[in-house]
Design a protein around this motif. Structure first.
Motif, PDB file in Angstrom:
ATOM      1  N   PHE A   1      40.617  35.913  39.007  1.00 58.75           N
ATOM      2  CA  PHE A   1      39.930  36.191  39.589  1.00 58.75           C
ATOM      3  C   PHE A   1      40.603  37.443  39.829  1.00 58.75           C
ATOM      4  O   PHE A   1      39.936  37.278  41.249  1.00 58.75           O
ATOM      5  CB  PHE A   1      38.945  35.327  40.485  1.00 58.75           C
ATOM      6  N   GLU A   2      40.118  38.350  38.992  1.00 57.46           N
ATOM      7  CA  GLU A   2      40.887  39.188  39.267  1.00 57.46           C
ATOM      8  C   GLU A   2      40.455  40.105  38.423  1.00 57.46           C
ATOM      9  O   GLU A   2      40.406  39.897  37.195  1.00 57.46           O
ATOM     10  CB  GLU A   2      42.584  39.324  39.721  1.00 57.46           C
ATOM     11  N   VAL A   3      40.178  41.860  38.556  1.00 60.23           N
ATOM     12  CA  VAL A   3      40.063  43.026  37.224  1.00 60.23           C
ATOM     13  C   VAL A   3      41.324  43.267  37.576  1.00 60.23           C
ATOM     14  O   VAL A   3      42.445  43.882  37.550  1.00 60.23           O
ATOM     15  CB  VAL A   3      38.732  44.201  38.011  1.00 60.23           C
ATOM     16  N   GLY A   4      41.624  43.406  35.869  1.00 63.43           N
ATOM     17  CA  GLY A   4      42.655  43.908  35.015  1.00 63.43           C
ATOM     18  C   GLY A   4      43.423  42.961  34.652  1.00 63.43           C
ATOM     19  O   GLY A   4      43.659  41.527  35.477  1.00 63.43           O
ATOM     20  N   SER A   5      44.187  42.948  33.177  1.00 62.81           N
ATOM     21  CA  SER A   5      44.998  42.330  33.071  1.00 62.81           C
ATOM     22  C   SER A   5      46.125  42.154  33.372  1.00 62.81           C
ATOM     23  O   SER A   5      47.321  40.998  33.150  1.00 62.81           O
ATOM     24  CB  SER A   5      45.133  42.742  31.271  1.00 62.81           C
ATOM     25  N   GLU A   6      46.705  43.177  34.378  1.00 63.43           N
ATOM     26  CA  GLU A   6      48.185  42.698  34.663  1.00 63.43           C
ATOM     27  C   GLU A   6      48.007  41.660  35.988  1.00 63.43           C
ATOM     28  O   GLU A   6      49.528  41.087  35.740  1.00 63.43           O
ATOM     29  CB  GLU A   6      48.739  43.974  36.236  1.00 63.43           C
ATOM     30  N   TYR A   7      47.119  40.895  36.232  1.00 65.19           N
ATOM     31  CA  TYR A   7      47.555  39.984  37.167  1.00 65.19           C
ATOM     32  C   TYR A   7      47.361  38.776  35.939  1.00 65.19           C
ATOM     33  O   TYR A   7      46.667  38.338  35.989  1.00 65.19           O
ATOM     34  CB  TYR A   7      46.388  39.283  38.201  1.00 65.19           C
ATOM     35  N   ARG A   8      48.849  38.241  36.164  1.00 64.59           N
ATOM     36  CA  ARG A   8      48.661  37.043  35.409  1.00 64.59           C
ATOM     37  C   ARG A   8      49.083  35.711  35.555  1.00 64.59           C
ATOM     38  O   ARG A   8      48.481  34.456  34.964  1.00 64.59           O
ATOM     39  CB  ARG A   8      49.684  37.500  34.095  1.00 64.59           C
ATOM     40  N   THR A   9      49.545  35.817  36.840  1.00 66.21           N
ATOM     41  CA  THR A   9      49.433  34.404  37.726  1.00 66.21           C
ATOM     42  C   THR A   9      48.626  34.873  39.204  1.00 66.21           C
ATOM     43  O   THR A   9      49.048  35.577  39.780  1.00 66.21           O
ATOM     44  CB  THR A   9      51.039  34.366  38.000  1.00 66.21           C
ATOM     45  N   LEU A  10      49.057  33.457  39.674  1.00 66.12           N
ATOM     46  CA  LEU A  10      48.564  33.246  40.971  1.00 66.12           C
ATOM     47  C   LEU A  10      49.515  34.140  41.956  1.00 66.12           C
ATOM     48  O   LEU A  10      49.207  34.114  42.946  1.00 66.12           O
ATOM     49  CB  LEU A  10      48.386  31.906  41.254  1.00 66.12           C
TER      50      LEU A  10
END
Length: 186
Positions: free
Chosen positions: A45-54
């Motif tokens: 639950f973050e905007v953007g695909s750069e956040y791949r993991t917790l």
């Protein structure tokens, strides 16, 4: 049940960070499929695909432990168990016309409906004297949250608060404002 509200440091940050995805999941239920409140392509639950993991998401939250003069991350415990968290901000991390802003507030499902959240919020309000503001979503799906804040702020201030609808950086919100500079409101 015994409730404790503790200001945390970097050593305890992981406990709040463990609960944070659950908080974002709860928020998504209020907003539906709006882009900033739905999971990205990796299920975060973050905007953007750069956040791949917790872990990527955990790193974003480090700001809350980086400025202890202006940002206050609280851990809420019930009988010693982690039960939720609250983030309180002061200027320059919030509007300049208020002293304290309840940025985030969350209680895990098993601890809800017992009056514990109201106790935790009141304990945080008591910790800081000044002009307060907090926002909540105006969506129909957030009736429980709206009722909670209306009841909690009304009880704490003995009805001496202002509620309005207003535009914020995060869209239209229900805005609660009050001052606890004089007198005890509990």
């Amino acid at each position: 049940m015994n409730i404790q509200v503790e200001l945390t440091d970097q050593k305890q940050a992981y406990i709040i960070k463990n609960m944070y995805p659950l908080y974002l999941h709860d928020l998504s239920g209020h907003y539906g499929l709006q882009e900033e409140h739905r999971p990205n392509e990796h299920g975060i639950f973050e905007v953007g695909s750069e956040y791949r993991t917790l872990q990527d998401q955990y790193d974003v939250q480090n700001i809350w432990w980086g400025d202890p003069e202006h940002l206050y991350p609280f851990l809420i415990k019930v009988s010693g168990m982690p039960a939720g968290f609250a983030f309180v901000a002061t200027p320059p991390y919030c509007r300049q016309d208020i002293d304290y802003f309840m940025h985030e507030f969350f209680l895990l499902q098993p601890f809800r409906g017992l009056g514990l959240a109201e106790q935790a919020a009141a304990a945080i309000f008591e910790r800081f004297r000044g002009k307060w503001a907090l926002f909540t979503n105006v969506a129909e799906k957030n009736k429980v949250g709206q009722h909670f804040w209306r009841k909690t702020v009304a009880h704490y201030t003995e009805g001496n608060y202002r509620e309005s609808l207003g535009a914020t950086a995060d869209g239209d919100k229900m805005v609660f404002q009050f001052s606890n500079l004089t007198g005890k409101h509990i």
